[in-house]
Design a protein around this motif. Sequence first.
Motif, PDB file in Angstrom:
ATOM      1  N   MET A 112       0.835  -1.200   0.000  1.00  0.00           N
ATOM      2  CA  MET A 112       0.000   0.000   0.000  1.00  0.00           C
ATOM      3  C   MET A 112       0.871   1.252   0.000  1.00  0.00           C
ATOM      4  O   MET A 112       2.055   1.194   0.290  1.00  0.00           O
ATOM      5  N   PRO A 113       0.294   2.404  -0.309  1.00  0.00           N
ATOM      6  CA  PRO A 113       1.062   3.657  -0.250  1.00  0.00           C
ATOM      7  C   PRO A 113       1.590   3.895   1.166  1.00  0.00           C
ATOM      8  O   PRO A 113       0.973   3.460   2.145  1.00  0.00           O
ATOM      9  N   GLU A 114       2.726   4.569   1.272  1.00  0.00           N
ATOM     10  CA  GLU A 114       3.266   4.881   2.588  1.00  0.00           C
ATOM     11  C   GLU A 114       2.278   5.712   3.390  1.00  0.00           C
ATOM     12  O   GLU A 114       1.723   6.688   2.878  1.00  0.00           O
ATOM     13  N   PRO A 115       2.038   5.346   4.646  1.00  0.00           N
ATOM     14  CA  PRO A 115       1.156   6.186   5.466  1.00  0.00           C
ATOM     15  C   PRO A 115       1.810   7.536   5.744  1.00  0.00           C
ATOM     16  O   PRO A 115       3.023   7.632   5.918  1.00  0.00           O
ATOM     17  N   ALA A 116       0.999   8.560   5.791  1.00  0.00           N
ATOM     18  CA  ALA A 116       1.505   9.895   6.080  1.00  0.00           C
ATOM     19  C   ALA A 116       1.843  10.024   7.560  1.00  0.00           C
ATOM     20  O   ALA A 116       1.291   9.315   8.406  1.00  0.00           O
ATOM     21  N   MET A 117       2.770  10.914   7.869  1.00  0.00           N
ATOM     22  CA  MET A 117       3.007  11.256   9.264  1.00  0.00           C
ATOM     23  C   MET A 117       1.730  11.892   9.812  1.00  0.00           C
ATOM     24  O   MET A 117       1.062  12.649   9.115  1.00  0.00           O
ATOM     25  N   MET A 118       1.383  11.556  11.046  1.00  0.00           N
ATOM     26  CA  MET A 118       0.175  12.119  11.640  1.00  0.00           C
ATOM     27  C   MET A 118       0.357  13.624  11.825  1.00  0.00           C
ATOM     28  O   MET A 118       1.370  14.066  12.382  1.00  0.00           O
ATOM     29  N   PRO A 119      -0.573  14.445  11.347  1.00  0.00           N
ATOM     30  CA  PRO A 119      -0.459  15.897  11.558  1.00  0.00           C
ATOM     31  C   PRO A 119      -0.281  16.228  13.044  1.00  0.00           C
ATOM     32  O   PRO A 119      -1.028  15.736  13.892  1.00  0.00           O
ATOM     33  N   GLY A 120       0.729  17.021  13.327  1.00  0.00           N
ATOM     34  CA  GLY A 120       1.018  17.416  14.702  1.00  0.00           C
ATOM     35  C   GLY A 120       1.996  16.525  15.421  1.00  0.00           C
ATOM     36  O   GLY A 120       2.531  16.898  16.469  1.00  0.00           O
ATOM     37  N   ALA A 121       2.247  15.327  14.885  1.00  0.00           N
ATOM     38  CA  ALA A 121       3.137  14.387  15.580  1.00  0.00           C
ATOM     39  C   ALA A 121       4.576  14.899  15.641  1.00  0.00           C
ATOM     40  O   ALA A 121       5.241  14.776  16.670  1.00  0.00           O
ATOM     41  N   LYS A 122       5.051  15.471  14.537  1.00  0.00           N
ATOM     42  CA  LYS A 122       6.431  15.983  14.528  1.00  0.00           C
ATOM     43  C   LYS A 122       6.577  17.121  15.541  1.00  0.00           C
ATOM     44  O   LYS A 122       7.604  17.225  16.232  1.00  0.00           O
ATOM     45  N   ALA A 123       5.560  17.966  15.649  1.00  0.00           N
ATOM     46  CA  ALA A 123       5.602  19.057  16.628  1.00  0.00           C
ATOM     47  C   ALA A 123       5.655  18.506  18.047  1.00  0.00           C
ATOM     48  O   ALA A 123       6.358  19.053  18.909  1.00  0.00           O
ATOM     49  N   ALA A 124       4.918  17.420  18.302  1.00  0.00           N
ATOM     50  CA  ALA A 124       4.933  16.811  19.635  1.00  0.00           C
ATOM     51  C   ALA A 124       6.305  16.243  19.960  1.00  0.00           C
ATOM     52  O   ALA A 124       6.841  16.442  21.054  1.00  0.00           O
ATOM     53  N   VAL A 125       6.893  15.529  19.005  1.00  0.00           N
ATOM     54  CA  VAL A 125       8.222  14.948  19.212  1.00  0.00           C
ATOM     55  C   VAL A 125       9.260  16.058  19.366  1.00  0.00           C
ATOM     56  O   VAL A 125      10.137  15.990  20.242  1.00  0.00           O
ATOM     57  N   ASP A 126       9.166  17.089  18.547  1.00  0.00           N
ATOM     58  CA  ASP A 126      10.117  18.212  18.641  1.00  0.00           C
ATOM     59  C   ASP A 126      10.017  18.899  19.998  1.00  0.00           C
ATOM     60  O   ASP A 126      11.039  19.355  20.551  1.00  0.00           O
ATOM     61  N   ALA A 127       8.813  18.971  20.563  1.00  0.00           N
ATOM     62  CA  ALA A 127       8.636  19.593  21.883  1.00  0.00           C
ATOM     63  C   ALA A 127       9.354  18.783  22.959  1.00  0.00           C
ATOM     64  O   ALA A 127       9.951  19.349  23.890  1.00  0.00           O
ATOM     65  N   VAL A 128       9.308  17.468  22.829  1.00  0.00           N
ATOM     66  CA  VAL A 128      10.010  16.598  23.777  1.00  0.00           C
ATOM     67  C   VAL A 128      11.516  16.814  23.681  1.00  0.00           C
ATOM     68  O   VAL A 128      12.205  16.974  24.701  1.00  0.00           O
ATOM     69  N   ILE A 129      12.033  16.823  22.466  1.00  0.00           N
ATOM     70  CA  ILE A 129      13.473  17.003  22.253  1.00  0.00           C
ATOM     71  C   ILE A 129      13.926  18.376  22.745  1.00  0.00           C
ATOM     72  O   ILE A 129      14.964  18.518  23.402  1.00  0.00           O
ATOM     73  N   ALA A 130      13.136  19.404  22.443  1.00  0.00           N
ATOM     74  CA  ALA A 130      13.492  20.768  22.843  1.00  0.00           C
ATOM     75  C   ALA A 130      13.554  20.913  24.363  1.00  0.00           C
ATOM     76  O   ALA A 130      14.326  21.723  24.888  1.00  0.00           O
ATOM     77  N   ALA A 131      12.756  20.125  25.067  1.00  0.00           N
ATOM     78  CA  ALA A 131      12.745  20.171  26.531  1.00  0.00           C
ATOM     79  C   ALA A 131      13.862  19.329  27.144  1.00  0.00           C
ATOM     80  O   ALA A 131      13.997  19.279  28.367  1.00  0.00           O
ATOM     81  N   GLY A 132      14.647  18.660  26.305  1.00  0.00           N
ATOM     82  CA  GLY A 132      15.756  17.847  26.797  1.00  0.00           C
ATOM     83  C   GLY A 132      15.347  16.482  27.303  1.00  0.00           C
ATOM     84  O   GLY A 132      16.086  15.847  28.056  1.00  0.00           O
ATOM     85  N   LEU A 133      14.166  16.019  26.884  1.00  0.00           N
ATOM     86  CA  LEU A 133      13.671  14.715  27.307  1.00  0.00           C
ATOM     87  C   LEU A 133      13.927  13.686  26.214  1.00  0.00           C
ATOM     88  O   LEU A 133      14.267  14.021  25.076  1.00  0.00           O
TER      89      LEU A 133
END
Length: 250
Positions: free
Chosen positions: A104-125
């Motif tokens: 099947m076609p590649e599933p898209a990244m869930m909208p907002g998921a990258k922002a959530a992960v980036d928030a974790v990284i930015a907080a040093g977690l």
Amino acid sequence: MTDKSILDKAIKKYSARHVLERPQAVLFDMDGILYDSMPLHARAWKRMCDLNGIQADENEFYGYEGRTGASTINILFNRQYGHGADDDLCKLLYAQKSEFFKAMPEPAMMPGAKAAVDAVIAAGLRCVLVTGSAQHSVLDRLERDYSGAFSIRVTGLDVKHGKPHPEPFLKGLDKAGIKAWQAVAVDNAPLGVRSAADAGIFTIGVRTGPLPKGALLEAGADIELDSMDECAQMLKWIFNDYERKADFHK
């Protein structure tokens, strides 16, 4: 957009069971959280069932989200035949399902998921993956799509008991070297939410699939949200609250 008062009430309620410390990691589910892949999984499961004469409805597979492949196959077999499938047959049927999914076609990244992960990284977690999937066609994309954030992983191949058993999230905590009250879990399925909640983790449920409002709260979520964009904001609020507390005590 969600209200911050929801977070304050949820932390107060959680604190009756545990005192939530400043989070050290966020444990993310994959399908339906990091990727919009559940419709494709449901379709692949249905095609495997049709090929093998197993009666199933495509929508029922949303209810099995978080289980290992063998667990899902055994549900189908017990319902239709009155017994489970042996290990070899489970592997064969899951391989068929995996091939249908890969085609099947590649599933898209869930909208907002990258922002959530980036928030974790930015907080040093740290980010920890806790998924019932063993689908390498998606797992292999994590490095590319999320810039290596998920070096700590628990997949369906790492556990004896899949979700809703707490083992997957307990194993994620163990791999991260932290306690339940030092973590936040994010999942979109009732079985995954139950797994995280029973592991003692502060749990954010995100309704990215066809679930009625309140279903994730009923399953044990401390907070229920409607999108990963809302989740990203909620995580920032959590991290900022604990940063302010740390500054106050300096």
